[in-house]
Design an enzyme around this catalytic site. Structure first.
Site, short mmCIF file in Angstrom:
data_model
loop_
_atom_site.label_atom_id
_atom_site.label_comp_id
_atom_site.label_asym_id
_atom_site.label_seq_id
_atom_site.Cartn_x
_atom_site.Cartn_y
_atom_site.Cartn_z
N GLY A 55 4.37 19.30 -3.68
CA GLY A 55 5.14 18.65 -4.73
C GLY A 55 4.78 17.21 -5.02
CG ASP A 114 18.38 19.68 -2.73
OD1 ASP A 114 19.56 19.34 -2.63
OD2 ASP A 114 18.05 20.76 -3.25
CE LYS A 142 17.51 18.51 -6.64
NZ LYS A 142 17.63 19.96 -6.48
CB VAL A 164 14.22 18.75 -11.64
CG1 VAL A 164 15.56 18.25 -12.13
CG2 VAL A 164 13.88 18.17 -10.27
P1 5GP Z 1 15.54 19.10 1.18
O1 5GP Z 1 15.02 19.34 2.56
O2 5GP Z 1 15.79 17.63 0.90
O3 5GP Z 1 16.77 19.94 0.88
O4 5GP Z 1 14.47 19.63 0.16
C1 5GP Z 1 13.28 18.97 -0.06
C2 5GP Z 1 12.22 19.87 -0.63
O5 5GP Z 1 12.76 20.96 -1.34
C3 5GP Z 1 11.37 19.10 -1.63
O6 5GP Z 1 10.28 18.45 -1.01
C4 5GP Z 1 10.97 20.19 -2.60
O7 5GP Z 1 9.82 20.85 -2.12
C5 5GP Z 1 12.13 21.15 -2.59
N1 5GP Z 1 13.11 20.86 -3.65
C6 5GP Z 1 14.34 20.32 -3.52
N2 5GP Z 1 14.96 20.20 -4.71
C7 5GP Z 1 14.08 20.67 -5.63
C8 5GP Z 1 14.15 20.79 -7.07
O8 5GP Z 1 15.10 20.43 -7.76
N3 5GP Z 1 13.03 21.30 -7.66
C9 5GP Z 1 11.93 21.70 -6.96
N4 5GP Z 1 10.92 22.19 -7.66
N5 5GP Z 1 11.85 21.61 -5.61
C10 5GP Z 1 12.91 21.09 -4.96
#
Ligand code: 5GP
Length: 186
Positions: A55, A114, A142, A164
């Site tokens: 990403g 996230d 977020k 997104v």
């Molecule tokens: P976390 O561990 O903070 O919940 O998630 C982080 C990872 O989840 C990010 O590096 C990404 O790969 C994915 N991710 C989280 N939210 C989104 C989103 O809204 N869109 C996309 N495409 N990937 C997300």
């Protein structure tokens, strides 16, 4: 607002694409600002930029060109959502770094925070490798999701807790090449 098309005005609108949250100009302006800030903060040092694949690849590429310092690069890949849009809570290193972090000034470049689980796992993992310093630069955060405010030095944009895509971010490996960030409407 009408759905943006993927590759130009002659394409039919893609119904999976929701409203644009951050357009290409806003992205470039903010990335330039972040680059300037990093250049000032790391003056006299050669930071090692660690990008989290896949990403962050587009953000990292633009950010690096906005940093006026002799930076080095490395990448790691962690398991992502796959084709789902929900956090699994499980973080797994799929590709590890090539370089040794000991004594380095490491700047971890993340696409989006996230739940914050990925970031807190990566932070602990990288700190255990003995860098001289470790800071985080996240393009998107977020709002109102993380249990505690994660510790990052640089944030591009704070966005509502919606899924997104674009500017490196995918759903099932698609849409990473959109030059803007938009909501997923599919
Ligand atoms: P976390 O561990 O903070 O919940 O998630 C982080 C990872 O989840 C990010 O590096 C990404 O790969 C994915 N991710 C989280 N939210 C989104 C989103 O809204 N869109 C996309 N495409 N990937 C997300």
């Amino acid at each position: 607002m009408s759905s943006p098309s993927l590759s130009g005005a002659s394409e039919p609108p893609d119904p999976n694409l929701g409203p644009v949250l951050i357009d290409a100009n806003e992205l470039q302006a903010r990335v330039t600002e972040l680059g300037r800030q990093i250049t000032d903060d790391y003056a006299g040092r050669a930071p090692l930029l660690v990008g989290v694949l896949k990403g962050a690849f587009m953000f990292m590429s633009d950010l690096a060109r906005a940093v006026r310092l002799p930076v080095e690069f490395d990448f790691m890949a962690v398991a992502s959502y796959g084709s789902s849009t929900k956090a699994s809570g499980v973080v797994r290193i799929v590709k590890d770094l090539d370089l040794d972090l000991s004594g380095r000034h490491v700047l971890l470049v993340e696409d989006i925070v996230d739940s914050g689980l990925t970031l807190s796992y990566l932070r602990r993992n990288l700190l255990a490798r003995g860098p001289a310093s470790l800071e985080v630069c996240a393009l998107l955060v977020k709002e109102g999701i993380q249990e505690r405010e994660p510790d990052f030095r640089y944030v591009g944009f704070r966005i509502p807790p919606t899924f997104v895509i674009g500017y490196g971010l995918d759903i099932a490996e698609r849409y990473r090449n959109l030059p803007y960030i938009c909501a997923w409407a599919g």
